[in-house]
Design a protein around this motif. Structure first.
Motif, PDB file in Angstrom:
ATOM      1  N   VAL A 118      -4.683   4.656  -3.268  1.00 49.79           N
ATOM      2  CA  VAL A 118      -4.897   3.475  -2.388  1.00 49.79           C
ATOM      3  C   VAL A 118      -5.296   2.900  -0.732  1.00 49.79           C
ATOM      4  O   VAL A 118      -5.456   4.621  -0.059  1.00 49.79           O
ATOM      5  N   SER A 119      -5.812   1.911  -0.164  1.00 48.21           N
ATOM      6  CA  SER A 119      -6.154   1.745   0.760  1.00 48.21           C
ATOM      7  C   SER A 119      -5.716   0.664   1.078  1.00 48.21           C
ATOM      8  O   SER A 119      -5.507  -0.259   0.366  1.00 48.21           O
ATOM      9  N   TRP A 120      -5.434  -0.029   2.761  1.00 47.28           N
ATOM     10  CA  TRP A 120      -5.612  -0.887   3.601  1.00 47.28           C
ATOM     11  C   TRP A 120      -6.738  -1.065   4.616  1.00 47.28           C
ATOM     12  O   TRP A 120      -6.912  -0.425   5.509  1.00 47.28           O
TER      13      TRP A 120
ATOM     14  N   PRO B 204     -12.883   0.173   0.411  1.00 52.77           N
ATOM     15  CA  PRO B 204     -11.672  -0.660   0.668  1.00 52.77           C
ATOM     16  C   PRO B 204     -12.572  -1.955   1.001  1.00 52.77           C
ATOM     17  O   PRO B 204     -11.227  -2.392   1.093  1.00 52.77           O
TER      18      PRO B 204
ATOM     19  N   THR C 143       0.767  -1.425   0.051  1.00 53.95           N
ATOM     20  CA  THR C 143      -0.266  -0.465  -0.103  1.00 53.95           C
ATOM     21  C   THR C 143       1.220   0.968  -0.202  1.00 53.95           C
ATOM     22  O   THR C 143       0.796   2.098  -1.115  1.00 53.95           O
TER      23      THR C 143
END
Lengths: 355, 181, 250
Positions: B33-35, B62, B23
């Protein structure tokens, strides 16, 4: 401009609070917001601030009351069951008109519920929660960046109106990591000549209080509060619109649900279905103007919530029921998928929804 | 391309960290981006997992339901996610620990003995980085150089571990690239 | 030239009292105000009022004050003190407020060694709400919610707050006093003074429990009430110093 960093939503709240000059944090651990007190316990000593793990949420919010009454920029955070415990103190801070930030990273309920994300505290956050008929500004971030930005905004608004502000997030946004830029402090420094700081030469004592034993005086106090709330309604409605201009169906969602709805709208548009998103950012004051406007152009609204349906009441009020308002929700920590929402969109736009 | 990736394994196999570094790299490439860690209803079956989104488009949800790629480091993870992988998607299987055959015929499967490679490199703990290298070889989500930068930034306080982990990432990468040739 | 022997403390306003005839709150308010005058700390004193008969304490005290929710005064005072470490911060609480609904807050403020002073007025009854049983009501004592007398089997023994808190490490000073005689008033004042001095020198949490009468709700004349206090309360709540880090250090 500061560099973007990868942070959890909860950590972004904490760091943004520090950046906003908050030097007093009082809290109590509860999942899924525990990263906030953990972060603060590490960070506050580095900046000469105060982190205090209270004996309960009740004590924590009353420490906030004391610190806010003493003129400090102060916050607390918790998750749903803990926020229930704080309601007494929130009513008192609203009554005594004390600026503070209260963070609720919502989890499923009722009761002990679960630790999974939910949005079932909407009523509690926007309709009072505690006793006595007061209003808090309620801000609902839908990204880690907004967790930070709305934290800063929350402190500003709290000071500006001398009112508690609630940041209403959910377990997903609290736990997820995204790039975030913690902006430089953009809050205004506000004089607090009303605070109880010791008289230091002042002629009259400052009293922080919500007690008015004479009915007429308490009514005057309420009238004054209502005037302030009317001002907030006038100035502080916030929302975001995506693809609403030509939309036949307006999806209404906040927080994480708005993110999922956004993905559902992408699918809908790819399939030639005109869906748009109206995302309330301030849940109180509820952003009525776009609803009034879109009720003229859209054929229906679909409210999406991680609850059995709470915000939908405000959507119906805001649209004056001019158009059908449908609802789709999940509860208990279950999260809807974009495809589930797309199926609802299809049902409504294809006229298969009986309602 | 919107990458929706799930990484899954036993607690302690380092899947959350693996996801964070990927990420981070996506962020350095200025992608959305996402986590998100296993949290909520998907947290069942004794596995730790995380979902990573890397996209040039809008961030959107997400949450990952049908991954474009999945990395499974143990058997429960394979059982859990094999069926979820999108058609034509990628599945990285830790063949050091999983000897069960993958049933899906409509996805690209890479069997990589990440534990064995990591042990060979001198530290089993680096198995996650071997798997990360393997994943990048299969999906090209980020540039390898950027991935190294991300790792170095994440471990800025422990510079001594950087070279070994870089080697681990490279070994995983090469393992998959070779199988492609 | 005439010498002024007696006057109203600067830290008290000159207004008529709302307290009942014979009530000890007036005396205790005055002692607190005299101490604040003598220490010269009016300008930096921040008080926290309770919910109970003293809810209107800020009508009498001439310094900054906050009104706390029922029982939460130690938490509120904690918030204030953490913002203004140099201020003289005190709570003024009754027995319902402190020993019932606010038990957690007082115990933890004491345990943290929070540098505040608590004036704890124990009159063995809920005064403001009209004479209900308190955690400090004596066994057999008749109140409006213990009409047959406090029942040991169902209500347990009254809590001795000073003794309980003195078991903690956080407090610097804990004393129980009474204001039933001029001699005891002097002792009470000395204790209150010490409780402020030790706070200001950063020693830790300080509490002075003041046994007090409630003629109205006890259904007695002030004189009868004082006698009842001496014969019933003092034996269960012995006067004295329960903790004093200064003495211990000597």
């Amino acid at each position: 401009m500061s560099e973007k960093v990868l942070m959890k939503g909860n950590e972004a709240i904490a760091e943004a609070a520090v950046a906003a000059g908050c030097r007093h944090y009082f809290g109590y651990p509860i999942t899924p917001q525990t990263e906030i007190p953990e972060y603060m316990s590490k960070r506050m000593p580095q900046v000469g601030g105060v982190f205090l793990q209270a004996e309960s949420e009740v004590a924590a919010i009353n420490m906030v009351y004391g610190a806010a009454g003493a003129g400090a920029r102060v916050m607390t955070s918790s998750s749903s069951p803990g926020i229930s415990l704080k309601q007494e103190g929130i009513s008192y801070t609203a009554g005594a008109e004390l600026p503070c930030l209260i963070v609720n990273i919502m989890r499923g309920g009722p009761g002990l519920g679960g630790i999974q994300p939910a949005q079932s505290d909407y009523f509690q956050a926007t309709k009072g929660g505690g006793h006595g008929g007061y209003r808090n500004i309620v801000l609902a971030p839908n990204s880690v960046q907004e967790m930070a930005d709305l934290t800063m905004l929350g402190f500003s608004l709290a000071d500006q109106y001398r009112n508690p502000v609630m940041l209403l997030g959910d377990g997903v946004i609290g736990q997820m990591m995204e790039p975030v830029e913690i902006k430089e402090n953009n809050t205004r420094a506000v004089e607090k000549p009303w605070a109880a700081v010791g008289m230091h030469g002042r002629a009259k004592p400052n009293i922080i209080n919500s007690l008015y034993l004479k009915a007429n005086e308490l009514e005057d106090h309420n009238n004054r509060l209502q005037k302030k709330y009317a001002l907030m309604r006038g100035n502080e409605m916030r929302w975001e619109e995506i693809h609403t201009q030509d939309a036949e169906l307006i999806l209404v969602a906040y927080g994480i649900t708005a993110r999922i709805a956004q993905s559902a709208i992408d699918i809908a548009r790819e399939n030639g279905k005109k869906a748009g998103l109206l995302r309330p950012i301030s849940l109180w004051p509820f952003p009525e103007p776009p609803f009034v406007r879109l009720a003229k152009t859209a054929t229906a609204f679909l409210t999406l919530e991680l609850s059995a349906g709470q915000m939908i009441e405000d959507v119906r009020l805001a649209t004056r029921d001019a158009k059908p308002v449908y609802f789709y929700g999940r509860t208990g920590g279950m999260i809807m998928s974009p495809m589930e929402i797309y199926q609802e969109i299809t049902k409504i736009l294809d006229g298969k929804e009986g309602k | 391309m919107r990458h929706e990736i799930i990484m899954s394994g036993f607690g302690g196999q380092g899947v959350l960290l693996m996801g964070q570094i990927l990420t981070y790299a996506g962020m350095l490439e200025e992608k959305h981006v996402s986590w998100i860690p296993s949290y909520g209803p998907e947290m069942r079956g004794g596995t730790a997992n995380c979902s990573v989104i890397i996209t040039e488009g809008l961030a959107g949800s997400p949450m990952v339901e049908e991954p474009t790629a999945a990395v499974v480091l143990n058997l429960p993870s394979l059982d859990k996610f094999e069926a979820a992988v999108r058609v034509n998607g990628v599945l990285i299987v830790n063949s050091s620990l999983i000897d069960k055959a993958v049933k899906r015929q409509d996805i690209k499967v890479y069997h990589v003995p990440v534990n064995d490679i990591a042990i060979e490199l001198g530290n089993l703990k680096m198995a996650n980085m071997v798997a990360l290298g393997a994943l990048i070889a299969a999906i090209d989500a980020v540039e390898m150089e950027v991935l190294f930068t991300a790792f170095a930034k994440k471990f800025a306080s422990k510079p001594q571990v950087i070279e070994a982990n870089k080697a681990a990432i490279n070994r995983g990468y090469d393992y998959v690239k070779k199988s492609l040739n | 030239m005439a010498e002024v022997l007696f006057s109203r403390p600067k830290a008290l306003f000159d207004i008529p009292t709302h307290y009942c005839p014979g009530c000890h709150h007036g005396i205790i308010h005055r002692l607190v105000a005299e101490v604040i005058d003598e220490l010269g700390i009016q300008e930096k004193t921040i008080g926290v009022a309770p919910v109970g008969c003293a809810v209107l304490a800020y009508d009498y005290f001439n310094f900054d004050m906050l009104e706390a929710a029922h029982g939460r005064a130690p938490a509120v005072a904690t918030g204030v003190k953490r913002v203004h470490p140099d201020a003289a911060v005190f709570t003024y609480q009754g027995d319902g407020d402190l020993a019932a609904i606010g038990c957690a807050e007082i115990v933890h403020a004491a345990a943290r060694g929070e540098k505040i002073t608590t004036i704890f007025v124990n009159n063995a009854i809920y005064g403001m709400t009209g004479g209900q049983m308190a955690p400090t009501t004596l066994v057999g004592q008749v109140t409006s919610t213990s009409p047959y007398g406090r029942n040991l089997e169902t209500a347990g023994m009254p809590i001795r707050v000073s003794e309980m808190l003195a078991t903690l490490d956080g407090p610097a000073f804990i004393a129980r006093v009474a204001v039933n005689t001029p001699a005891n008033m002097n002792k009470a004042k000395a204790a209150i003074k010490k409780a402020f001095e030790l706070q200001l020198s950063g020693q830790g949490f300080c509490l002075v429990e003041v046994l007090s009468i409630c003629p109205t709700n006890w259904g007695k004349t002030p004189l009868e009430a004082v006698k009842w206090l001496e014969e019933n309360m003092v034996p269960h709540y012995p006067l004295g110093v329960y903790k004093d880090v200064q003495e211990a250090a000597k």
